[in-house]
Each structure stands twice: as structure tokens, then as C-alpha cells.
Design an enzyme around this catalytic site. Structure first.
Site, PDB file in Angstrom:
ATOM      1  N   ASP A 100     -17.355  91.385 -17.966  1.00 36.09           N
ATOM      2  CA  ASP A 100     -15.995  91.871 -17.722  1.00 36.09           C
ATOM      3  C   ASP A 100     -15.718  93.277 -18.241  1.00 36.09           C
ATOM      4  O   ASP A 100     -15.311  94.146 -17.487  1.00 36.09           O
ATOM      5  CB  ASP A 100     -14.979  90.880 -18.319  1.00 36.09           C
ATOM      6  N   CYS A 138     -14.551  84.852   5.003  1.00 36.91           N
ATOM      7  CA  CYS A 138     -13.083  84.917   5.085  1.00 36.91           C
ATOM      8  C   CYS A 138     -12.611  84.931   6.540  1.00 36.91           C
ATOM      9  O   CYS A 138     -11.546  84.393   6.859  1.00 36.91           O
ATOM     10  CB  CYS A 138     -12.558  86.158   4.370  1.00 36.91           C
ATOM     11  N   CYS A 181      -8.827  84.756   8.284  1.00 42.97           N
ATOM     12  CA  CYS A 181      -7.857  84.272   7.292  1.00 42.97           C
ATOM     13  C   CYS A 181      -7.320  85.444   6.482  1.00 42.97           C
ATOM     14  O   CYS A 181      -8.084  86.290   5.993  1.00 42.97           O
ATOM     15  CB  CYS A 181      -8.506  83.250   6.364  1.00 42.97           C
ATOM     16  N   CYS A 228      -4.156  85.217   1.472  1.00 44.42           N
ATOM     17  CA  CYS A 228      -3.979  85.832   0.150  1.00 44.42           C
ATOM     18  C   CYS A 228      -3.190  87.131   0.246  1.00 44.42           C
ATOM     19  O   CYS A 228      -2.326  87.410  -0.592  1.00 44.42           O
ATOM     20  CB  CYS A 228      -5.325  86.071  -0.515  1.00 44.42           C
ATOM     21  N   CYS A 283       0.760  87.458  -1.491  1.00 41.71           N
ATOM     22  CA  CYS A 283       0.769  88.181  -2.777  1.00 41.71           C
ATOM     23  C   CYS A 283       2.206  88.541  -3.149  1.00 41.71           C
ATOM     24  O   CYS A 283       2.898  89.222  -2.384  1.00 41.71           O
ATOM     25  CB  CYS A 283      -0.076  89.443  -2.679  1.00 41.71           C
ATOM     26  N   CYS A 334      -0.340  94.484  -9.324  1.00 42.39           N
ATOM     27  CA  CYS A 334      -0.826  93.115  -9.466  1.00 42.39           C
ATOM     28  C   CYS A 334      -0.190  92.433 -10.675  1.00 42.39           C
ATOM     29  O   CYS A 334      -0.183  92.991 -11.779  1.00 42.39           O
ATOM     30  CB  CYS A 334      -2.346  93.127  -9.611  1.00 42.39           C
ATOM     31  N   CYS A 347      -2.226  85.785 -12.892  1.00 43.54           N
ATOM     32  CA  CYS A 347      -1.624  85.242 -11.675  1.00 43.54           C
ATOM     33  C   CYS A 347      -2.727  84.587 -10.844  1.00 43.54           C
ATOM     34  O   CYS A 347      -3.807  85.154 -10.695  1.00 43.54           O
ATOM     35  CB  CYS A 347      -0.948  86.353 -10.870  1.00 43.54           C
ATOM     36  N   CYS A 386      -3.272  84.290  -5.302  1.00 39.02           N
ATOM     37  CA  CYS A 386      -4.248  84.615  -4.253  1.00 39.02           C
ATOM     38  C   CYS A 386      -5.453  83.685  -4.285  1.00 39.02           C
ATOM     39  O   CYS A 386      -6.247  83.660  -3.340  1.00 39.02           O
ATOM     40  CB  CYS A 386      -4.678  86.078  -4.341  1.00 39.02           C
ATOM     41  N   CYS A 408      -6.117  80.120  -1.180  1.00 36.39           N
ATOM     42  CA  CYS A 408      -7.381  80.323  -0.466  1.00 36.39           C
ATOM     43  C   CYS A 408      -7.954  78.989   0.008  1.00 36.39           C
ATOM     44  O   CYS A 408      -8.183  78.074  -0.791  1.00 36.39           O
ATOM     45  CB  CYS A 408      -8.384  81.025  -1.384  1.00 36.39           C
TER      46      CYS A 408
END
Length: 380
Positions: free
Chosen positions: A134, A188, A191, A194, A198, A214, A240, A243, A247
């Protein structure tokens, strides 16, 4: 050395230490990513939390001299909270996003990567490695995508066929030339759920995120939250999941494979009023173990106040009054003043009038005025 055999041994070992998915890719420059990152910077879409040097984010050789491969790992985390406490009119609750449930995932993935490093070092003493989770320079998502862990969804998350997007990612740059795995085909398709749902329109389009809009980013900021976003946060205290929850690839996905990822319901869905006057020591003792605590208690408390306003929780008026009168931090006092107005009970008028008569901070005064305007029915 037979690198293919070593690769197979690493894959087999990874399963014994709790790595749910592993992939291999080359350490060549991420050329396409570099162009996208430059565009993101030019558009002002970056959050500021990521590594700012685009070269370091896209060239593994700058991180480990002689880098030849990258090993990507993924660990699945739970998506459903067992024995979730109910939010009542007397005790409204907030929520931490799923990626913050259980112990801080940075520690969990570093543990797995450290074990993997030791295993490889024993097999190849001259191996050089650099692992990251990360906060490292590389883009976890770009590495995972190229290593075949999953495809990069329109929600800007890696989506795996097995676990959906409910996975933590980490990687190891290494100077061993492993055979790269094949990237996965994007599933995806047409589709666009998301992007469409949002809350703040942060997903500009499929695969492009304006991080500054975001909610996951906004809940981590420490200053006053812009008015336009206060009504969008709801009862989110950190992060959050919208999204992800919409899915289709995540439907029915809920894995409880790692004990240290199991959430404490009272921590990840806490009573909001209980957060308002919690001390630093109490906050660290109770919430310090989760990743959502990394910015300290201030953003969480500000978000808790906004959540009480979202619920129009009149039982919180005395607590908000105490905060407004005694908290030394302007952001917390000001947000409390706004919340008193948003809740809409006229009992708050004298509270705000008293605060206005002695408040010295201009921004807090502005929030008091906003609160008073809402209470008096004045549109600003």
C-alpha cells in the site's frame, strides 16, 4: 538453477502461510501506467497520500537494482459483519469500511511477505528482494493486474474471479527472472454500476478516479469538509464501500479465511456519541489496531459529528453542545455547530447564540452562522 521449479515451490509454500493468491510478472517499466499517472497529476486527481515520483511508481529497477521480477500476493478479507449491532434512535452508529476491519492489513501482508522472503532466501541466498504494501512506491493494482491476480475494474479496484474485489494486495520486487504469468481478461464489459452510483461522482469514468472527491479520501482529511460532501458521507467514519457493494462480481463473496481479519462489531460499527469526547489514549487502545485509525481520532470524530447530523439525532444535542463549548480544535467545534443546525431542533438556537458571542475563530464563526441559518430557515 531451475527457476520454474522454484516458482512452483514458492506457490506451494505461499498456500501454507495464508496467501490466497499469488502471481508473477516482469520488473519492466509500467509504461501505460506512467502516462495515466501523469494525466492524473495534471488533472489534480491524486489524493496526496501516494508516492509523488512517477518514475519510482513505474520503474521497479529504481527500487531494487537488478530487479527482474515482481511477485504479487492477494489476501481475501470479509465482506459481511457477523452479529452486527443495530443502530437505534438512542444509539446511532457509524461504520468503518470493510478494508479497515480486523487488524491493520499492512501488518498482516507484511508478515506474509516477510515469511515469503525468508523462504526464498533459504533457497537462493544471493536473492535480493524488496517488499511493499500500500504505502510503497509501486502501484499495487498495476502490479496485481500484470501478474494475473485479477483485472482492474471500472471501480479502480482489482477484481478477482474467486474473491471479487475484497482483497488486500502486496508485492515483492526480486532479482530472479521468473516466468511471468498471463494478465487476466477484463470482465466488467458494459456494466457501469459503480460509476453510476458513486455518491460524489468521484469515478469520472470507468477506471478513472478523482481521488479528491472520493469519500474514502474525504473521510481521511483533517480539515473542514466542504458543504457539498457533508451530505454525501452518511454514517461513514472511514472509507467507502459503495463501488464494491454494487459490483456484480462481489455478489455472494464473503470470505473469513484469516482470524486476524475478523472484525470486532463494536469497533467497526461504533456508537457515534461515544466517539465525540474519547481521549487520545482511549482511541489508541480501542481503535489503534485497525488501519482506519492511522490518521488519528480527529477525522473520525469530525465524521461522527457529520453522521449525527445525517441522522438528525436530537439526542446528540447535549453532546454536541459540550463539544462546541469545550473542544480546543476549531474543526471539531465548527462541525458541531453546523451539525446542531442540520439536526434542526430549535433548542439549539441559544446554544449557537452563546457560542457566537465568545467564539474567536473565524471559520468556526462561519459554521455557527451556517447552523443558525438552517435553524432559522434562512437559505444561504
Amino acid at each position: 538453477m531451475n527457476y520454474q521449479q522454484l516458482k512452483e515451490e514458492i506457490i506451494a509454500y505461499s498456500k501454507t502461510i495464508g496467501i490466497d493468491k499469488i502471481g508473477f510478472t516482469s520488473a519492466t517499466v509500467f509504461g501505460g501506467l506512467k502516462a495515466r499517472l501523469i494525466t492524473q497529476q495534471q488533472l489534480g486527481y491524486q489524493s496526496g497520500f501516494e508516492e509523488s515520483d512517477v518514475e519510482k511508481r513505474t520503474n521497479p529497477d529504481l527500487l531494487l537494482s537488478g530487479a527482474q521480477s515482481i511477485i504479487a500476493i492477494a489476501l481475501a478479507y470479509p465482506s459481511k459483519l457477523k452479529n452486527a449491532p443495530r443502530s437505534t434512535k438512542e444509539e446511532r452508529r457509524g461504520i468503518f469500511c470493510r478494508a479497515s476491519w480486523g487488524q491493520d492489513y499492512h501488518h498482516i501482508l507484511r508478515d506474509r511477505l516477510t515469511k515469503l522472503e525468508a523462504f526464498i532466501q533459504e533457497k537462493v541466498p544471493e536473492a535480493k528482494m524488496k517488499s511493499m504494501v500500500d504505502t510503497g512506491e509501486l502501484s499495487d493494482r498495476a502490479v496485481a493486474e500484470r501478474a494475473g491476480i485479477g483485472w482492474s475494474g471500472k471501480n479502480c479496484a482489482i477484481i478477482t474471479p474467486e474473491f471479487g474485489s475484497y482483497v488486500y494486495l502486496g508485492e515483492m520486487v526480486i532479482n530472479i527472472p521468473f516466468e511471468p504469468d498471463t494478465p487476466m481478461e477484463d470482465r466488467c464489459g458494459s456494466c457501469n454500476k459503480c460509476v453510476e452510483v458513486c455518491p460524489t461522482n468521484a469515478l469520472v469514468q470507468g477506471g478513472q478516479l478523482d481521488s479528491t472527491k472520493c469519500i474514502a479520501f474525504l473521510t481521511q482529511t483533517k480539515g473542514f469538509l466542504a458543504d457539498e460532501y457533508r451530505t454525501k458521507i452518511g454514517n461513514r467514519l472511514y472509507g467507502c464501500d459503495t463501488c464494491q457493494t454494487v459490483c456484480p462480481e462481489n455478489k455472494g463473496k464473503d470470505f473469513h479465511l484469516h482470524e486476524e481479519m475478523e472484525p470486532d462489531p463494536e469497533i467497526v460499527k461504533p456508537v457515534l456519541k461515544g466517539l465525540l469526547q474519547i481521549s487520545n489514549k482511549e482511541f489508541k487502545e480501542k481503535y489503534g489496531v485497525i488501519s482506519g485509525s492511522w490518521r488519528g481520532k480527529k477525522p473520525i470524530q469530525r465524521n461522527a459529528i457529520i453522521a449525527l447530523a445525517h441522522f438528525k439525532d436530537e439526542t446528540a444535542i447535549p453532546d454536541l453542545q459540550t463539544v462546541l463549548e469545550n473542544d480546543p480544535r476549531p474543526v471539531i467545534r465548527g462541525t458541531a455547530a453546523w451539525a446542531l443546525g442540520k439536526i434542526g431542533n430549535k433548542e439549539a438556537i441559544p446554544i449557537l447564540e452563546k457560542a457566537a458571542s465568545r467564539e474567536k475563530d473565524e471559520e468556526v464563526q462561519e459554521e455557527i452562522n451556517k447552523g443558525m441559518a438552517m435553524l432559522l430557515g434562512i437559505k444561504k
